[in-house]
Design an enzyme around this catalytic site. Structure first.
Site, PDB file in Angstrom:
ATOM      1  N   GLU A 191      -0.272  24.076  82.822  1.00 17.60           N
ATOM      2  CA  GLU A 191      -1.201  24.095  81.687  1.00 17.60           C
ATOM      3  C   GLU A 191      -2.548  24.736  82.020  1.00 17.60           C
ATOM      4  OE1 GLU A 191      -1.539  20.091  80.152  1.00 17.60           O
ATOM      5  OE2 GLU A 191       0.202  20.397  78.877  1.00 17.60           O
ATOM      6  N   GLU A 260       7.417  19.969  77.882  1.00 16.48           N
ATOM      7  CA  GLU A 260       6.963  18.579  77.776  1.00 16.48           C
ATOM      8  C   GLU A 260       6.948  18.152  76.317  1.00 16.48           C
ATOM      9  OE1 GLU A 260       3.286  17.517  79.754  1.00 16.48           O
ATOM     10  OE2 GLU A 260       3.787  18.755  81.486  1.00 16.48           O
TER      11      GLU A 260
END
Ligand code: GAL
Length: 856
Positions: A191, A260
């Site tokens: 991320e 995710e």
């Protein structure tokens, strides 16, 4: 790269696969497999795949739990188990590696392979993950000239070294699919795209370097970067979030992947317990596959436990349950697990059409969407969605009408028959209870309720207030904590003294003043002349602590000892590695007339506790130092306690209920089971009485446990408990009463099901063409168990939830007898939800069957 998006992907003959496997003598992946990707999907050995994955982090359970967790994942319909690799676990000291026990990554990967599942290895090495310091070892911070997560040579050198180490280790064990192993995918970074703008132009150079460094390691399987819109080729950029159906990768040559899908959310000390309704989770997954996705990972599938001091933070709790389909203890969370299993079966029935082509979208009305996957060879799969949050709808699709509940997706693997709707749960639910157990005191051999374990069997040691270690040192001024302790301990003492004449202007009434302390966090205990004068703590939103305590000083020398405590280091955000902690000041004595500033005094520092230095929680701890007098100190700060317990009977998972204690850390047989903090209570407000799954989910939408301790129960894995005597050591920091601690097991007390006539039929039944009628299936959770009683059964319009069902206005008189007849004495039973079985207690009403049963 393989065929284009509109061509059906080539298939290996199943006979050939079986033959090859037999030849190699392995259950799953035998010969080397090629893993590539194209616009539609990951391509394994030439076949595009629609893949379901779930996260299980190996150090958040024990090796003894792994096979069962993996088996439950497989039965739940996962193809892949995903885990991060936790650098700070494996290299606690630079150059010294540790892959033992819960850290045995190779064993974990092999356990997954043995079950026939694939692995997605997210090496990071930055992982976030609510893990201490995001997974970075603290020593990294002290390398001269280092700057994290940017184009910095010392940082890149270390990242490359560790990543290479892990890749080489996997290669040596032949664990990549390209070598015949289970790893089909790897992740680098995590991320970074969420925060890279804070790193300026260097961010781009860094991410390009990261990509080529990873690619050069030549794993033979694709790499992904999550939340990285500019991930350079050939790295696939993937999506993380509660929903990812709107995501598109940065190239038409890359598949739409979701690394995710947050199945719930993490718990913080001081917060309510988050949960995510399965109807919404299933909706999110179905929407993703509806709109072209072909890879989806649950974060978490089993969340587990943050043992030791591994939690990130600050303030991440010890439980990392995450409301995942498998709960913290390894028990199936029902109906979440079962409803998702049914969803996975439905998706798999669509796989052929799904991977072959892009979907065609048609609007069926406002908020009503149809996506159809149709291949040249005539296979067809459709997804019908009602994305409205208010009203159910009836739609016409291909000439047939379909009922679509609000916020739901129906799956039609043949473009005609609905096999699954995300809002209609067929799966059984379970009711779990925490059963408080009696254990047996070694001393008396008498059964004693552990909540009353005789005071005499507890030993204690008082942790001294202030400086006692020879390694203490003195500096002018206040030091930042993490740079001082290097996280060797949660604890740092700041100690100074002040001489008082009695006429100081910051005193009033001769002796009184206010001690004002400002700290970056996370917790602070102030002692004046050896007595606790006050404590303060931050919270997950703001770690800072300010204390204002009215104190009395005596003429002569006065000691001020401040214990500053960290509760997990920051794991997320730009420059998270530089977030400070501890008492950076000012520290003031404030009178009515004037103030004096102690910040620039000489301060003496001690890293860690005396008891930590002695290692008194370890097996080798010197038992002569423990005091076993009958007057056990209670509700006093800074006390070590030691007690013994016998293993609770049976095999059910074990928890300790720390109610009565304040805050500290607990060790069972020398192993830390984590920080405990039952004294930190969640806010009174913020919990909805019931959470409406319809509408966009967010991390604080559905909370429970308001006004209660954020975490009362702490998991003690069975494998840490031996038969006979077990040692429990506690360090209590604030004050608590260990005689109130109790042991408990987590037990399933009821199976429930509530299925309507309007639900789709069970997939198994439909596949084998046995029936088109919806079924309620009850199945005992453990082998060799049988259904022993039916606590409730009603066919008609029953209502309520598992454990508290009620008959509605309409109810068949036969329901109980029919269900008893079909279910008692068997491991599992299928009940048709139809008037054929139960008669018709009310015509022209859609009826449902609700059952609650027990197994023994
Ligand atoms: C993501 C991160 C994960 C985890 C998750 C929240 O941003 O990639 O590691 O921290 O959030 O549980």
């Amino acid at each position: 790269m393989v065929a284009g998006a509109d061509a059906a992907s080539p298939q290996l003959s199943p006979y050939l696969v079986i033959f090859l496997c037999l030849l190699c003598g392995c259950s799953h992946l035998c010969a080397a497999a090629t893993v590539t990707y194209d616009h539609r999907a990951l391509v394994i050995d030439g076949t595009r795949r629609a893949l379901i994955s779930g996260s299980i982090h190996y150090p958040r359970s024990t090796p003894e739990m792994w096979p069962d967790l993996v088996e439950k994942s497989k039965n739940g319909g996962l193809d892949i188990v995903e885990t991060y690799v936790f650098w700070n676990l494996h290299e606690p000291v630079q150059g010294q590696y540790d892959f033992e026990g819960r850290k045995d990554l190779v064993r974990f990967v092999k356990t997954v392979a043995e079950a026939g599942l694939y692995v997605h290895l997210r090496i990071g090495p930055y992982v976030c993950a609510e893990w201490n310091y995001g997974g970075f070892p603290l020593w990294l911070h002290f390398i001269p000239g280092i700057k994290f997560r940017t184009d910095n040579e010392p940082f890149k050198r270390e990242v490359q070294r560790f990543t290479t180490k892990i890749v080489e280790m996997m290669k040596q064990e032949k664990l990549y699919a390209s070598q015949g192993g289970p790893i089909i995918l790897s992740q680098i970074e995590n991320e970074y795209g969420n925060i890279d703008s804070s790193y300026g132009a260097a961010a781009k150079t860094y991410i390009n370097w990261t990509a080529s460094m990873a690619t050069s390691l030549d794993t033979g399987v694709p790499w992904v970067m999550c939340q990285q819109a500019d991930a350079p080729d050939p790295i696939i950029n993937t999506c993380n979030g509660f929903y990812c159906d709107q995501f598109t990768p940065n190239s038409n040559k890359k598949p739409k992947m979701w690394t995710e899908n947050w199945s719930g959310w993490f718990l913080s000390f001081g917060g309510g317990v988050p949960y995510r309704p399965v109807e919404d989770l299933a909706f999110a997954v179905a929407r993703f596959f509806q709109r072209g996705g072909t890879f989806q990972n649950y974060y978490m599938y089993h969340g587990g436990t943050n043992f030791g001091r591994t939690t990130g933070g600050p303030f991440i709790a010890t439980s990392y349950d995450y409301d995942a389909p498998i709960d913290e203890y390894g028990i199936l969370r029902q109906p979440k697990w079962g409803h998702l299993r049914d969803l996975h079966k439905a998706i798999k029935l669509c796989e052929g059409a799904l991977v072959a082509t892009d979907p065609t979208y048609t609007s069926l009305g406002q908020n009503l969407e149809a996506h159809v996957y149709k291949t040249a060879s005539g296979s067809c799969a459709a997804f019908l969605a009602n994305v409205g949050t208010q009203s159910d709808a009836t739609v016409t699709f291909n000439g047939k009408t379909y009922h679509l509940p609000a916020w739901s997706v129906s799956i039609l693997p043949d473009c005609q028959n609905v096999v699954f709707n995300t809002a209609q749960i067929n799966s059984q639910a379970t009711l779990l209870e925490t059963k408080y157990v009696k254990t047996y005191s070694q001393a008396s051999d008498q059964p004693i309720n552990t909540s009353e374990i005789s005071e005499s069997s507890w030993n204690f040691i008082k942790e001294p207030v202030g400086i006692t270690k020879s390694s203490a040192f003195t500096k002018v001024g206040l030091l930042e904590q993490i740079n001082t302790t290097a996280d060797a301990s949660d604890y740092l003492w700041y100690s100074t003294s002040i001489d008082i004449n009695g006429d100081e202007p910051f005193l009033f009434n001769g002796t009184q003043t206010t001690l004002h302390i400002e700290s970056l966090g996370h917790v602070l205990h102030a002692f004046v002349n050896g007595q606790l004068s006050g404590s303060g703590m931050g919270n997950s939103g703001n770690a800072k602590v300010t204390l204002d305590n009215s104190i009395m000083l005596a003429p002569g020398k006065n000691k001020i000892d401040l214990l500053s405590v960290t509760v997990g280091l920051q794991n997320y955000g730009a420059f998270f590695d530089l977030w400070g902690a501890g008492i950076t000041g000012p520290v003031l004595l404030k009178g009515q007339k004037s103030t004096t500033d102690l910040s620039s005094n000489d301060w003496t520092y001690q890293i860690g506790l005396h008891g930590e230095e002695l290692g008194i929680y370890e097996d080798s701890g010197d038992s002569s130092i423990w005091i076993s007098q009958s007057a056990l100190p209670k509700n006093q700060p800074l006390v070590w306690y030691k007690g013994y317990f016998d293993a609770p009977e049976g095999n059910d998972p074990v928890a300790i209920d720390f109610t009565g204690m304040g805050k500290g850390e607990a060790w069972v047989n020398g192993q830390s089971i984590g920080r405990y903090w039952p004294a930190y209570v969640s806010p009174q407000t913020g919990c909805a009485t019931s959470c409406n799954y319809r509408g966009a989910f967010s991390s604080n939408k559905c909370l429970k446990n308001c006004g209660m301790p954020s975490q009362r129960l702490y998991h003690v894995p069975r494998s840490l408990i031996q038969s006979g005597k077990n040692r429990l050591v506690l360090f209590e920091e604030m004050g608590g009463d260990p005689t109130q601690i109790s042991f408990a097991t987590r037990q399933t007390v009821s199976l429930c099901g509530h299925v309507s006539e309007s639900h789709p039929a069970l997939l198994d039944a439909q596949n084998t063409a046995q029936s088109n009628v919806p079924m309620l299936r009850l199945e005992c959770p453990y082998p060799n168990q049988m259904i022993s009683s039916i606590k409730f059964a009603s066919f008609g319009t029953p209502y309520g939830t598992c454990g508290s069902y009620n008959h509605g206005k309409c109810s068949s008189a036969d329901a109980l007898a029919v269900v008893q007849q079909a279910c008692i004495g068997v491991e599992s039973c299928d009940l048709e939800v139809s008037i054929k079985l139960f008669g018709d207690p009310c015509r022209n009403v859609i009826k449902s069957l609700a059952v609650e049963a027990a197994c023994t």
